[in-house]
Design a protein around this motif. Structure first.
Motif, mmCIF file in Angstrom:
data_model
loop_
_atom_site.group_PDB
_atom_site.id
_atom_site.type_symbol
_atom_site.label_atom_id
_atom_site.label_comp_id
_atom_site.label_asym_id
_atom_site.label_seq_id
_atom_site.Cartn_x
_atom_site.Cartn_y
_atom_site.Cartn_z
ATOM 1 N N HIS A 42 5.781 27.202 30.521
ATOM 2 C CA HIS A 42 4.631 28.112 30.594
ATOM 3 C C HIS A 42 3.593 27.519 29.646
ATOM 4 C CE1 HIS A 42 2.304 31.790 29.756
ATOM 5 N NE2 HIS A 42 2.696 31.784 28.498
ATOM 6 N N TYR A 43 2.315 27.637 29.946
ATOM 7 C CA TYR A 43 1.331 27.150 28.975
ATOM 8 C C TYR A 43 0.322 28.242 28.666
ATOM 9 C CZ TYR A 43 -1.108 26.136 33.365
ATOM 10 O OH TYR A 43 -1.645 26.228 34.621
ATOM 11 N N GLN A 44 -0.208 28.135 27.465
ATOM 12 C CA GLN A 44 -1.229 29.089 27.041
ATOM 13 C C GLN A 44 -2.579 28.553 27.502
ATOM 14 O OE1 GLN A 44 -0.917 31.856 24.321
ATOM 15 N NE2 GLN A 44 0.156 30.673 22.796
ATOM 16 N N THR A 45 -3.010 29.054 28.624
ATOM 17 C CA THR A 45 -4.296 28.638 29.190
ATOM 18 C C THR A 45 -5.425 28.818 28.168
ATOM 19 O OG1 THR A 45 -3.434 29.419 31.275
ATOM 20 C CG2 THR A 45 -5.769 29.010 31.200
ATOM 21 N N THR A 46 -5.287 29.818 27.324
ATOM 22 C CA THR A 46 -6.359 30.130 26.369
ATOM 23 C C THR A 46 -6.502 29.064 25.278
ATOM 24 O OG1 THR A 46 -4.850 31.438 25.025
ATOM 25 C CG2 THR A 46 -6.051 32.614 26.722
ATOM 26 N N TRP A 47 -5.600 28.087 25.253
ATOM 27 C CA TRP A 47 -5.732 26.996 24.274
ATOM 28 C C TRP A 47 -6.092 25.672 24.949
ATOM 29 C CZ3 TRP A 47 -0.745 27.626 20.726
ATOM 30 C CH2 TRP A 47 -0.800 28.859 20.087
ATOM 31 N N LEU A 48 -6.268 25.683 26.251
ATOM 32 C CA LEU A 48 -6.460 24.409 26.958
ATOM 33 C C LEU A 48 -7.716 23.657 26.523
ATOM 34 C CD1 LEU A 48 -5.438 25.229 30.662
ATOM 35 C CD2 LEU A 48 -4.154 23.878 28.982
ATOM 36 N N HIS A 49 -8.758 24.395 26.120
ATOM 37 C CA HIS A 49 -9.993 23.704 25.690
ATOM 38 C C HIS A 49 -9.725 22.871 24.430
ATOM 39 C CE1 HIS A 49 -9.761 27.540 23.654
ATOM 40 N NE2 HIS A 49 -10.546 27.069 22.708
ATOM 41 N N GLU A 50 -8.767 23.329 23.620
ATOM 42 C CA GLU A 50 -8.426 22.566 22.413
ATOM 43 C C GLU A 50 -7.665 21.292 22.797
ATOM 44 O OE1 GLU A 50 -6.822 25.131 19.175
ATOM 45 O OE2 GLU A 50 -7.322 26.773 20.503
ATOM 46 N N ASN A 51 -6.775 21.416 23.782
ATOM 47 C CA ASN A 51 -6.036 20.240 24.268
ATOM 48 C C ASN A 51 -7.013 19.251 24.898
ATOM 49 O OD1 ASN A 51 -3.630 22.570 25.595
ATOM 50 N ND2 ASN A 51 -3.712 21.704 23.552
ATOM 51 N N SER A 131 -4.733 18.486 33.511
ATOM 52 C CA SER A 131 -6.175 18.223 33.599
ATOM 53 C C SER A 131 -6.799 18.210 32.202
ATOM 54 C CB SER A 131 -6.865 19.243 34.517
ATOM 55 O OG SER A 131 -6.977 20.493 33.896
ATOM 56 N N ALA A 132 -6.257 18.998 31.280
ATOM 57 C CA ALA A 132 -6.791 19.017 29.913
ATOM 58 C C ALA A 132 -6.479 17.691 29.205
ATOM 59 C CB ALA A 132 -6.200 20.190 29.136
ATOM 60 N N ARG A 133 -5.250 17.222 29.388
ATOM 61 C CA ARG A 133 -4.834 15.951 28.748
ATOM 62 C C ARG A 133 -5.670 14.790 29.290
ATOM 63 N NH1 ARG A 133 1.259 15.587 29.102
ATOM 64 N NH2 ARG A 133 0.715 16.013 31.254
ATOM 65 N N LEU A 134 -5.973 14.847 30.580
ATOM 66 C CA LEU A 134 -6.789 13.788 31.194
ATOM 67 C C LEU A 134 -8.189 13.752 30.561
ATOM 68 C CD1 LEU A 134 -7.081 11.641 33.420
ATOM 69 C CD2 LEU A 134 -7.770 13.474 34.981
ATOM 70 N N ILE A 135 -8.761 14.912 30.313
ATOM 71 C CA ILE A 135 -10.100 14.961 29.699
ATOM 72 C C ILE A 135 -10.056 14.330 28.305
ATOM 73 C CG2 ILE A 135 -11.889 16.513 28.781
ATOM 74 C CD1 ILE A 135 -11.106 18.479 31.073
ATOM 75 N N ARG A 136 -9.045 14.710 27.528
ATOM 76 C CA ARG A 136 -8.922 14.149 26.175
ATOM 77 C C ARG A 136 -8.824 12.620 26.240
ATOM 78 N NH1 ARG A 136 -3.236 14.652 23.694
ATOM 79 N NH2 ARG A 136 -3.018 12.891 25.125
ATOM 80 N N ASP A 137 -7.946 12.142 27.115
ATOM 81 C CA ASP A 137 -7.729 10.689 27.189
ATOM 82 C C ASP A 137 -8.959 9.969 27.728
ATOM 83 O OD1 ASP A 137 -5.270 11.100 26.191
ATOM 84 O OD2 ASP A 137 -4.149 10.583 27.996
ATOM 85 N N HIS A 138 -9.640 10.589 28.688
ATOM 86 C CA HIS A 138 -10.815 9.956 29.291
ATOM 87 C C HIS A 138 -11.938 9.803 28.257
ATOM 88 C CE1 HIS A 138 -13.638 8.967 32.509
ATOM 89 N NE2 HIS A 138 -14.495 9.745 31.865
ATOM 90 N N ILE A 139 -12.187 10.849 27.506
ATOM 91 C CA ILE A 139 -13.249 10.787 26.488
ATOM 92 C C ILE A 139 -12.881 9.731 25.441
ATOM 93 C CG2 ILE A 139 -14.364 12.073 24.597
ATOM 94 C CD1 ILE A 139 -14.229 14.575 26.376
ATOM 95 N N GLU A 140 -11.632 9.763 25.030
ATOM 96 C CA GLU A 140 -11.194 8.824 24.000
ATOM 97 C C GLU A 140 -11.314 7.377 24.512
ATOM 98 O OE1 GLU A 140 -7.939 10.369 21.846
ATOM 99 O OE2 GLU A 140 -7.525 8.481 20.842
ATOM 100 N N TYR A 141 -10.973 7.165 25.758
ATOM 101 C CA TYR A 141 -11.053 5.815 26.348
ATOM 102 C C TYR A 141 -12.512 5.334 26.378
ATOM 103 C CZ TYR A 141 -10.495 2.068 29.783
ATOM 104 O OH TYR A 141 -10.507 0.859 30.420
ATOM 105 N N ASN A 142 -13.422 6.251 26.683
ATOM 106 C CA ASN A 142 -14.831 5.864 26.708
ATOM 107 C C ASN A 142 -15.336 5.495 25.315
ATOM 108 O OD1 ASN A 142 -15.277 5.926 29.415
ATOM 109 N ND2 ASN A 142 -15.892 8.065 29.461
ATOM 110 N N PHE A 143 -14.869 6.213 24.306
ATOM 111 C CA PHE A 143 -15.224 5.828 22.930
ATOM 112 C C PHE A 143 -14.638 4.439 22.623
ATOM 113 C CE2 PHE A 143 -17.254 9.092 20.211
ATOM 114 C CZ PHE A 143 -17.438 10.075 21.164
ATOM 115 N N ALA A 144 -13.406 4.230 23.067
ATOM 116 C CA ALA A 144 -12.756 2.930 22.813
ATOM 117 C C ALA A 144 -13.500 1.808 23.526
ATOM 118 C CB ALA A 144 -11.301 2.988 23.272
ATOM 119 N N GLN A 145 -14.040 2.094 24.711
ATOM 120 C CA GLN A 145 -14.748 1.060 25.479
ATOM 121 C C GLN A 145 -16.085 0.679 24.850
ATOM 122 O OE1 GLN A 145 -14.824 0.787 29.883
ATOM 123 N NE2 GLN A 145 -14.731 3.014 29.697
ATOM 124 N N TYR A 146 -16.727 1.652 24.228
ATOM 125 C CA TYR A 146 -18.149 1.523 23.874
ATOM 126 C C TYR A 146 -18.486 0.207 23.161
ATOM 127 C CZ TYR A 146 -22.772 2.557 22.140
ATOM 128 O OH TYR A 146 -24.112 2.486 21.879
#
Ligand code: FAD
Ligand code: NAD
Length: 406
Positions: A42-51, A131-146
């Motif tokens: 089960h996941y706490q949807t209310t914390w997904l923005h933090e993830n 989908s939350a984990r993907l957002i975190r990784d995608h943003i981080e990857y873009n910072f890594a690419q810059y």
């Protein structure tokens, strides 16, 4: 006599609280209780923005279902629901089929994209752990690419968040805290990063207390968030978004577009032929569907109207959780042959939105306004209270937000 089959679909707030309460109210010889969920957690949807922002690891957000339910009293089926046939009283799963005597539909929400071109294909959405984990990784990857390009590519460091409802605001607040860490980690000049929150309406958090909205916007602007109010996202493409304000159109380039501008009920419900309003079933007072006496709907798949205002209650975890308790009571009543079931009225205790780990805004107990540290503590108290209801003190200690004063 054969035991009735009670089938609960979805282990979100509504489904979990229904099952936990059924487990308490019924003996194993009374009924077979089956819970179906895509994952074993089960996941706490209310914390997904933090993830999604990377400020909280997703393992804190997910809770193993076996740690909360007694599997000797509840059959847990890890599978995906494909469709429901309420006439035949059957549920089709990816890997089988279930018959039911009583059904509880708690399949949750999905993003509403209102037919806006390109969103499904090119925008990210905060819908579940994956989908939350993907957002975190995608943003981080873009910072890594810059720093690995010779030419300047500002779109890698431009993060666009569509919608300034509670999800959009809570997410940009987490991003505002995360960006300095990312800059440090990836040798990026903070002045190159843009976090832009685009909102079609004239204000963020429409309908919420204006003083608290102003507080939130000021705090976020101080941390570098740019608000584009009265600005409608019209299209999304691999290059970014097309927006319109006062009949003027503009393209904002970004490699990180996150759509947080509305939700609807899980489309399986509509596709299964239930009467819906924005994907949500207009349930009766006892939380049954208009057409079927043996089907209950909880959480974001249901819509309930406030009789005083004639407006729908917003889809929230607070209401989903309370619905779970009423549905368990009503199923027991039905099994005992009762003619009258319990009517559901939400007991609204307030709304608190986090603005990062130590800041928040809220209105509680009808009209008490909170902001800053006290609101943040209240938010954590609410989160811990839910864990207490779900799994008692052990779950609060394992997953709770106990670091209130840091
Ligand atoms: P969900 O929580 O959506 O869970 C649905 C479950 O069904 C999931 O376990 C999913 O895996 C499962 N499922 C889905 N499809 C299938 C399938 N086909 N087969 C099997 N299983 C399936 N509300 C508040 O009251 N307070 C808040 O602070 C708050 N914060 C929020 C923050 C964010 C970032 C978001 C996105 C929402 C927030 N909300 C908040 C709203 C709240 O999260 C939702 O109203 C709530 O999650 C709805 O609960 P639910 O039981 O309907 O289902
Ligand atoms: P929402 O519908 O509440 O807000 C979406 C926002 O997006 C609106 O302000 C809308 O004007 C805007 N929007 C829509 N189309 C747009 C477009 N094309 N361009 C720009 N902006 C556009 O959705 P939400 O914020 O995801 O919230 C969903 C539900 O979850 C609500 O019931 C909310 O109360 C609940 N929630 C509660 C909390 C909390 O209590 N802390 C946190 C998050 C979500």
């Amino acid at each position: 006599m054969q035991k009735p089959n009670i089938v609960v679909l979805g282990a979100g707030y509504g489904g979990m609280m229904t099952t936990v309460n059924l487990q308490k109210k019924l003996n194993t010889h009374d009924a077979n209780i089956t819970l179906v969920n895509k994952h074993d957690y089960h996941y706490q949807t209310t914390w997904l923005h933090e993830n999604a922002a990377g400020t909280l690891h997703h393992d804190r957000t997910r809770i193993q279902i076996k740690d909360v339910l007694d599997f000797s009293r509840v059959n847990f089926v890890q599978d995906s629901v494909v469709s429901i046939d309420p006439k035949q009283k059957k549920v089709k799963l990816e890997d089988g089929e279930l018959d039911y005597d009583y059904l509880v539909v708690g399949l949750g929400f999905e993003s509403a994209t209102f037919g806006i071109k390109g969103l499904e294909e090119h925008a990210f959405m905060i819908n579940n752990i994956n989908s939350a984990r993907l957002i975190r990784d995608h943003i981080e990857y873009n910072f890594a690419q810059y720093n690995n390009y010779k030419e300047d590519r500002p779109e890698l460091l431009t993060i666009i968040v569509g919608g300034a409802g509670f999800t959009g605001i809570e997410f940009v607040a987490e991003l505002a805290n995360r960006v300095p860490e990312l800059c440090q980690e990836y040798d990026v000049d903070p002045s190159k990063v843009r976090v832009i929150n685009v909102e079609a309406g004239p204000t963020a958090l429409a309908g919420f207390d204006p003083e608290l909205v102003e507080y939130a916007m000021n705090r976020l602007e101080e941390k570098g968030v740019e608000f584009r109010l009265g600005t409608m996202i019209k299209e999304c493409s691999p290059e970014g978004i097309l927006v319109e304000k006062d009949d003027e159109q503009e393209t904002i380039k970004s490699n990180n577009v996150i759509w947080a501008a509305g939700v609807r009920g899980n489309s399986i419900v509509e596709e299964s032929g239930f009467e819906v309003n924005r994907g949500r079933v207009p349930v009766r007072d006892d939380l049954r569907t208009p057409d079927y006496d043996d089907v209950f709907v909880v959480g974001d798949c249901a819509v309930l109207f406030n009789k005083e205002t004639e407006r729908p209650y917003p889809p929230t975890a607070q209401i989903a959780t309370q619905m779970g308790s009423t549905v368990a009571t009503n199923i027991k009543l039905l099994m005992n042959g009762a003619k009258e079931l319990e009517s559901f009225t939400p007991d609204l205790k307030g709304t608190v939105a986090s603005l990062g780990h130590t800041d928040a805004i809220g209105v509680v107990f009808d009209d008490k306004k909170l902001f800053g540290r006290s609101a943040s503590i209240m938010k954590k108290v609410i989160d811990n209270r839910y864990l207490m209801q779900l799994g008692g003190p052990a779950l609060v200690l394992k997953k709770g937000k106990l670091d209130m004063y840091h």
